[in-house]
Write a protein that holds these residues in place. Sequence first.
Motif, mmCIF file in Angstrom:
data_model
loop_
_atom_site.group_PDB
_atom_site.id
_atom_site.type_symbol
_atom_site.label_atom_id
_atom_site.label_comp_id
_atom_site.label_asym_id
_atom_site.label_seq_id
_atom_site.Cartn_x
_atom_site.Cartn_y
_atom_site.Cartn_z
ATOM 1 N N LEU A 114 -5.057 2.294 16.239
ATOM 2 C CA LEU A 114 -3.966 1.328 16.093
ATOM 3 C C LEU A 114 -2.623 2.045 16.007
ATOM 4 C CD1 LEU A 114 -3.302 -1.748 15.580
ATOM 5 C CD2 LEU A 114 -3.154 -1.117 13.161
ATOM 6 N N PRO A 115 -1.673 1.748 16.928
ATOM 7 C CA PRO A 115 -0.325 2.312 16.798
ATOM 8 C C PRO A 115 0.396 1.673 15.616
ATOM 9 C CG PRO A 115 -0.432 0.808 18.675
ATOM 10 C CD PRO A 115 -1.825 0.934 18.145
ATOM 11 N N LEU A 116 0.954 2.497 14.746
ATOM 12 C CA LEU A 116 1.578 2.007 13.526
ATOM 13 C C LEU A 116 3.088 1.916 13.630
ATOM 14 C CD1 LEU A 116 -0.495 4.166 10.986
ATOM 15 C CD2 LEU A 116 -0.878 1.761 11.575
ATOM 16 N N SER A 117 3.692 2.913 14.274
ATOM 17 C CA SER A 117 5.149 2.980 14.296
ATOM 18 C C SER A 117 5.603 3.729 15.541
ATOM 19 C CB SER A 117 5.645 3.687 13.029
ATOM 20 O OG SER A 117 7.052 3.651 12.944
ATOM 21 N N GLN A 118 6.886 3.552 15.887
ATOM 22 C CA GLN A 118 7.428 4.197 17.078
ATOM 23 C C GLN A 118 8.912 4.452 16.908
ATOM 24 O OE1 GLN A 118 7.480 1.595 20.500
ATOM 25 N NE2 GLN A 118 7.961 -0.194 19.247
ATOM 26 N N GLY A 119 9.410 5.351 17.716
ATOM 27 C CA GLY A 119 10.848 5.496 17.775
ATOM 28 C C GLY A 119 11.412 4.427 18.704
ATOM 29 N N LEU A 120 12.693 4.485 18.950
ATOM 30 C CA LEU A 120 13.316 3.492 19.817
ATOM 31 C C LEU A 120 12.851 3.645 21.253
ATOM 32 C CD1 LEU A 120 16.998 3.546 18.482
ATOM 33 C CD2 LEU A 120 15.223 1.848 18.007
ATOM 34 N N LYS A 166 4.164 10.912 2.357
ATOM 35 C CA LYS A 166 4.722 10.284 1.159
ATOM 36 C C LYS A 166 4.347 8.799 1.060
ATOM 37 C CE LYS A 166 8.762 13.357 1.411
ATOM 38 N NZ LYS A 166 10.240 13.413 1.577
ATOM 39 N N VAL A 167 3.797 8.257 2.148
ATOM 40 C CA VAL A 167 3.450 6.837 2.193
ATOM 41 C C VAL A 167 2.101 6.608 1.504
ATOM 42 C CG1 VAL A 167 2.995 4.871 3.714
ATOM 43 C CG2 VAL A 167 4.706 6.578 4.357
ATOM 44 N N ASP A 168 1.990 5.501 0.796
ATOM 45 C CA ASP A 168 0.740 5.132 0.137
ATOM 46 C C ASP A 168 -0.343 4.883 1.194
ATOM 47 O OD1 ASP A 168 -1.324 4.118 -1.354
ATOM 48 O OD2 ASP A 168 -0.176 2.487 -2.262
ATOM 49 N N PRO A 169 -1.468 5.622 1.153
ATOM 50 C CA PRO A 169 -2.531 5.435 2.156
ATOM 51 C C PRO A 169 -3.080 4.011 2.185
ATOM 52 C CG PRO A 169 -2.882 7.454 0.903
ATOM 53 C CD PRO A 169 -1.770 6.718 0.227
ATOM 54 N N GLN A 170 -3.106 3.340 1.045
ATOM 55 C CA GLN A 170 -3.601 1.963 1.021
ATOM 56 C C GLN A 170 -2.717 1.047 1.864
ATOM 57 O OE1 GLN A 170 -4.079 0.695 -3.039
ATOM 58 N NE2 GLN A 170 -5.992 1.837 -3.311
ATOM 59 N N LEU A 171 -1.408 1.316 1.819
ATOM 60 C CA LEU A 171 -0.484 0.533 2.634
ATOM 61 C C LEU A 171 -0.765 0.744 4.114
ATOM 62 C CD1 LEU A 171 2.060 -1.208 3.051
ATOM 63 C CD2 LEU A 171 3.424 0.892 2.833
ATOM 64 N N VAL A 172 -1.031 1.981 4.489
ATOM 65 C CA VAL A 172 -1.321 2.302 5.886
ATOM 66 C C VAL A 172 -2.599 1.602 6.342
ATOM 67 C CG1 VAL A 172 -1.866 4.165 7.511
ATOM 68 C CG2 VAL A 172 -0.144 4.524 5.734
ATOM 69 N N ASN A 173 -3.609 1.594 5.492
ATOM 70 C CA ASN A 173 -4.891 0.977 5.853
ATOM 71 C C ASN A 173 -4.812 -0.543 5.936
ATOM 72 O OD1 ASN A 173 -6.247 3.447 6.030
ATOM 73 N ND2 ASN A 173 -6.696 3.463 3.842
ATOM 74 N N GLN A 174 -3.823 -1.128 5.285
ATOM 75 C CA GLN A 174 -3.685 -2.579 5.283
ATOM 76 C C GLN A 174 -3.008 -3.117 6.545
ATOM 77 O OE1 GLN A 174 -1.601 -3.427 1.650
ATOM 78 N NE2 GLN A 174 -3.395 -3.045 0.341
ATOM 79 N N ILE A 175 -2.394 -2.237 7.319
ATOM 80 C CA ILE A 175 -1.685 -2.670 8.528
ATOM 81 C C ILE A 175 -2.696 -3.069 9.596
ATOM 82 C CG2 ILE A 175 -0.115 -1.958 10.371
ATOM 83 C CD1 ILE A 175 1.144 0.010 8.382
ATOM 84 N N ILE A 176 -2.566 -4.280 10.129
ATOM 85 C CA ILE A 176 -3.488 -4.773 11.149
ATOM 86 C C ILE A 176 -2.770 -5.113 12.462
ATOM 87 C CG2 ILE A 176 -5.163 -5.674 9.480
ATOM 88 C CD1 ILE A 176 -3.974 -8.451 9.901
ATOM 89 N N PRO A 191 -0.281 -4.128 15.588
ATOM 90 C CA PRO A 191 0.284 -2.946 16.254
ATOM 91 C C PRO A 191 1.779 -2.792 15.952
ATOM 92 C CG PRO A 191 -1.125 -4.154 17.761
ATOM 93 C CD PRO A 191 -0.991 -5.018 16.535
ATOM 94 N N TYR A 192 2.167 -1.583 15.609
ATOM 95 C CA TYR A 192 3.547 -1.253 15.262
ATOM 96 C C TYR A 192 4.027 -2.065 14.059
ATOM 97 C CZ TYR A 192 3.223 0.894 19.837
ATOM 98 O OH TYR A 192 2.810 1.658 20.904
ATOM 99 N N GLY A 193 3.097 -2.351 13.155
ATOM 100 C CA GLY A 193 3.441 -3.138 11.969
ATOM 101 C C GLY A 193 4.160 -2.359 10.895
ATOM 102 N N PHE A 194 4.166 -1.027 10.991
ATOM 103 C CA PHE A 194 4.835 -0.207 9.978
ATOM 104 C C PHE A 194 6.282 0.029 10.414
ATOM 105 C CE2 PHE A 194 4.398 3.896 7.281
ATOM 106 C CZ PHE A 194 5.164 3.318 6.301
ATOM 107 N N VAL A 195 7.054 -1.043 10.397
ATOM 108 C CA VAL A 195 8.421 -1.020 10.931
ATOM 109 C C VAL A 195 9.334 -0.105 10.117
ATOM 110 C CG1 VAL A 195 10.420 -2.450 11.507
ATOM 111 C CG2 VAL A 195 8.119 -3.364 11.817
#
Length: 208
Positions: free
Chosen positions: A14-20, A95-105, A107-111
Amino acid sequence: MVKLTLVGRVHDGLPLSQGLVYDEDDIVYKKHAEFLLHEISLDALPPSTTTIFLHNHCFNYMVRNGVCFITLCDVSYPRKLAFHYLQDLQKEFDKVDPQLVNQIIKPYGFVKFDNIICNIRRQYIDTRTQANLSKLNADHKQELDVLTEDMSLVVERRRRSDMIERMKNAHKSTSPVWESKTLEVIAVKWTPITIIFVVALVLLWSSL
């Protein structure tokens, strides 16, 4: 220069984040980056520091703690600097909480991490800044242990793998009865009876 960046989760691709994304070419390269992330999630590519060449560009990626960091650069951009960039991204992501990362469902939800990517990317656009030159000079005597491959080979391997998988599935779907235990039981039970019947029929026919 650093043109495009993608951060993704390895276990499900799952892609979480991207640059512009700046133009249509970037959108095409973004699809290539997503493809590479998918291949890494399938263990079809090594989970290490790797460079994938594509025409006059190259994708550099590294995997750390179940997260993949991918960046697209011009082939002339120093690879050592590209991997410094990825390492800086990884340090911030740690530095990001791993639980937060695992909760993302989505694509590119980690804005929120998009802004971090943009801020770090700005530091690496110009290779001639004092900070970037220092990073290059500090590693000048070190060999960068990076695997290399061409995108065309990666795509061809996936095409062959998909073709083999389709052939296996087609074989299973066309012959489930002949491979079943039920058919085996029927054959064991009725084959001797059928043989006896045929022999008796032949003997009867010959006696007439």
